[in-house]
Design a protein around this motif. Structure first.
Motif, PDB file in Angstrom:
ATOM      1  N   GLY A   1      -4.352  -2.867  -3.021  1.00 15.40           N
ATOM      2  CA  GLY A   1      -4.557  -3.682  -4.207  1.00 15.40           C
ATOM      3  C   GLY A   1      -3.318  -4.404  -4.679  1.00 15.40           C
ATOM      4  N   TYR A   2      -2.171  -4.143  -4.043  1.00 20.39           N
ATOM      5  CA  TYR A   2      -0.944  -4.876  -4.382  1.00 20.39           C
ATOM      6  C   TYR A   2      -0.844  -6.068  -3.426  1.00 20.39           C
ATOM      7  CZ  TYR A   2       0.466  -0.956  -7.337  1.00 20.39           C
ATOM      8  OH  TYR A   2       0.527   0.004  -8.324  1.00 20.39           O
ATOM      9  N   TRP A   3      -1.498  -7.158  -3.796  1.00 21.62           N
ATOM     10  CA  TRP A   3      -1.605  -8.312  -2.914  1.00 21.62           C
ATOM     11  C   TRP A   3      -0.281  -9.062  -2.777  1.00 21.62           C
ATOM     12  CZ3 TRP A   3      -6.103  -9.551  -0.275  1.00 21.62           C
ATOM     13  CH2 TRP A   3      -7.220  -8.780  -0.605  1.00 21.62           C
ATOM     14  N   HIS A   4       0.648  -8.835  -3.678  1.00 25.44           N
ATOM     15  CA  HIS A   4       1.927  -9.542  -3.617  1.00 25.44           C
ATOM     16  C   HIS A   4       2.942  -8.844  -2.720  1.00 25.44           C
ATOM     17  CE1 HIS A   4       2.832  -6.276  -6.289  1.00 25.44           C
ATOM     18  NE2 HIS A   4       4.074  -6.680  -6.516  1.00 25.44           N
ATOM     19  N   VAL A   5       2.671  -7.616  -2.312  1.00 28.12           N
ATOM     20  CA  VAL A   5       3.619  -6.861  -1.478  1.00 28.12           C
ATOM     21  C   VAL A   5       3.463  -7.299  -0.028  1.00 28.12           C
ATOM     22  CG1 VAL A   5       4.256  -4.575  -0.630  1.00 28.12           C
ATOM     23  CG2 VAL A   5       3.665  -4.885  -3.041  1.00 28.12           C
ATOM     24  N   SER A   6       4.538  -7.813   0.546  1.00 28.75           N
ATOM     25  CA  SER A   6       4.445  -8.351   1.904  1.00 28.75           C
ATOM     26  C   SER A   6       5.262  -7.586   2.936  1.00 28.75           C
ATOM     27  CB  SER A   6       4.858  -9.832   1.914  1.00 28.75           C
ATOM     28  OG  SER A   6       6.157  -9.991   1.381  1.00 28.75           O
ATOM     29  N   ASP A   7       6.003  -6.567   2.507  1.00 31.25           N
ATOM     30  CA  ASP A   7       6.711  -5.700   3.468  1.00 31.25           C
ATOM     31  C   ASP A   7       6.367  -4.255   3.107  1.00 31.25           C
ATOM     32  OD1 ASP A   7       8.319  -4.567   5.370  1.00 31.25           O
ATOM     33  OD2 ASP A   7      10.213  -5.269   4.536  1.00 31.25           O
ATOM     34  N   THR A   8       5.131  -3.901   3.376  1.00 30.27           N
ATOM     35  CA  THR A   8       4.631  -2.593   2.932  1.00 30.27           C
ATOM     36  C   THR A   8       5.312  -1.432   3.627  1.00 30.27           C
ATOM     37  OG1 THR A   8       2.846  -2.687   4.578  1.00 30.27           O
ATOM     38  CG2 THR A   8       2.371  -3.542   2.374  1.00 30.27           C
ATOM     39  N   GLN A   9       5.870  -1.656   4.818  1.00 32.11           N
ATOM     40  CA  GLN A   9       6.414  -0.543   5.580  1.00 32.11           C
ATOM     41  C   GLN A   9       7.889  -0.259   5.291  1.00 32.11           C
ATOM     42  OE1 GLN A   9       2.969  -0.341   6.115  1.00 32.11           O
ATOM     43  NE2 GLN A   9       3.951   1.225   7.350  1.00 32.11           N
ATOM     44  N   CYS A  10       8.512  -1.078   4.474  1.00 32.91           N
ATOM     45  CA  CYS A  10       9.918  -0.831   4.135  1.00 32.91           C
ATOM     46  C   CYS A  10      10.019   0.431   3.278  1.00 32.91           C
ATOM     47  CB  CYS A  10      10.505  -2.022   3.383  1.00 32.91           C
ATOM     48  SG  CYS A  10      12.246  -1.801   2.937  1.00 32.91           S
TER      49      CYS A  10
END
Length: 351
Positions: free
Chosen positions: A178-187
């Motif tokens: 649901g956090y559509w603005h997060v683009s580096d989820t694996q960091c």
């Protein structure tokens, strides 16, 4: 079960930690900062990692996930010269997610105000710590993630296969968390405040490499504000990833599926009735209907070399409707989470 060992000694600082440190120290006031360092078989890198942790960090929790090499003895040696270092050792290997959770649980018990995760292999640049901490100190966000794509150095040092996998997981995690603005989820370079630490059941977090995705989803259910700031991607000559695509693909897909249904139920059914459930359910129904038609057409094609026109038309209709329903559900989810999807300007002016 874990065993905690505390070593006392004098702290020695060897590094300058960037232009943002004075701003951070002005804001710190009486807040307590801790760094959680999960590590497994990092005997050659853990000392350098610990020695670069800045002096404004009050406590360091090193969680040794039952290393098979000399990692523990190296940590103990560092701890003799740095009274901040607390060693927590798992009795069995449980995974990086479990190690982070163990550190977070200890932070919550000790009343830490803000906790940062830094990997034991030195991938996290300590110069980026203020950028992570400042939005949390200013109460702009409850959880701040590093984003290696936003950094001015880009992803030049990131291995191509890892970059592709990261992008694919990030796209899926937008939908799941649901956090559509997060683009580096694996960091894994993150900072979290006490409210968020106490809002999540860390004993239930996925214990291995899927933990960032799990954590984001649980934070969303708890309505915690999440932001991203640029951090540098660092990969040394001897760096290697423990993630093998063939080994983690199946577990990751199962985890993401489970997390999606977990969030849909708790956030949009149990905690708050929301029409998004109707859109997703209808999309699933049309998808199942279209899938059945596709199998029917395939069987007919193999048996008669002819595709029934009526079935083809219904398949096309169901596919288009399914896509429209999914896009509507995505839009509703995006709107519902705007208030906790925080965009902050990095103090260095890079966003």
């Amino acid at each position: 079960m874990t065993q905690k060992i505390v070593r006392k000694g004098g702290f020695k600082s060897h590094h300058d930690h960037g232009q943002l440190e004075p701003d951070l120290l002005k804001l710190k006031d009486d807040l307590t900062f801790a760094v959680v360092v999960p590590c497994y078989n990092e005997a050659g890198k853990i000392a350098a990692t610990l020695e670069t942790i800045p002096p404004y960090i009050d406590t360091v929790y090193v969680v040794d996930d039952q290393s098979k090499d000399d990692t523990l003895s190296v940590i103990e040696q560092v701890a003799r010269n740095d009274s901040r270092v607390n060693i927590i050792r798992h009795e069995v290997n449980r995974g990086v997610g479990a190690a982070i959770s163990t550190g977070y649980i200890q932070c919550a018990k000790d009343g830490i105000d803000i906790a940062v995760v830094m990997a034991g292999d030195g991938q996290m640049d300590p110069d980026d710590l203020p950028a992570l901490l400042i939005p949390v100190i200013k109460d702009q966000a409850d959880y701040v993630k590093g984003n290696r794509f936003f950094h001015h150095t880009g992803t030049a040092e990131m291995p191509r296969h890892r970059l592709f996998g990261n992008l694919a997981l990030s796209v899926m995690t937008k939908i799941v968390s649901g956090y559509w603005h997060v683009s580096d989820t694996q960091c894994g370079y993150t900072a979290i405040n006490r409210e968020a630490l106490e809002a999540v059941d860390w004993t239930a977090v996925y214990p291995r490499y899927g933990c960032p995705n799990d954590i984001l989803t649980r934070l969303n259910v708890a309505d915690m504000r999440v932001a991203e700031v640029p951090v540098k991607a660092r990969y040394g000559e001897n760096w290697s990833s423990g993630m093998k695509v063939g080994r983690i693909l199946g577990p990751m897909l199962r985890l993401l599926s489970r997390l999606f249904f977990y969030r849909m139920y708790y956030k949009y059914v149990f905690l708050n009735g929301h029409p998004i459930i109707i859109y997703y359910a209808a999309a699933a129904a049309f998808g199942a209907f279209g899938g059945g038609l596709f199998i029917y057409m395939l069987i007919k094609l193999l048996a008669t070399s002819v595709i029934p026109k009526a079935a083809l038309i219904m398949f096309g209709f169901s596919f288009v409707v399914m896509i429209q329903l999914l896009l509507a559900a995505f839009s509703l989810d995006y709107q519902a989470n705007q208030s906790i999807s925080v965009i902050v300007r990095d103090p260095r002016g890079r966003r």
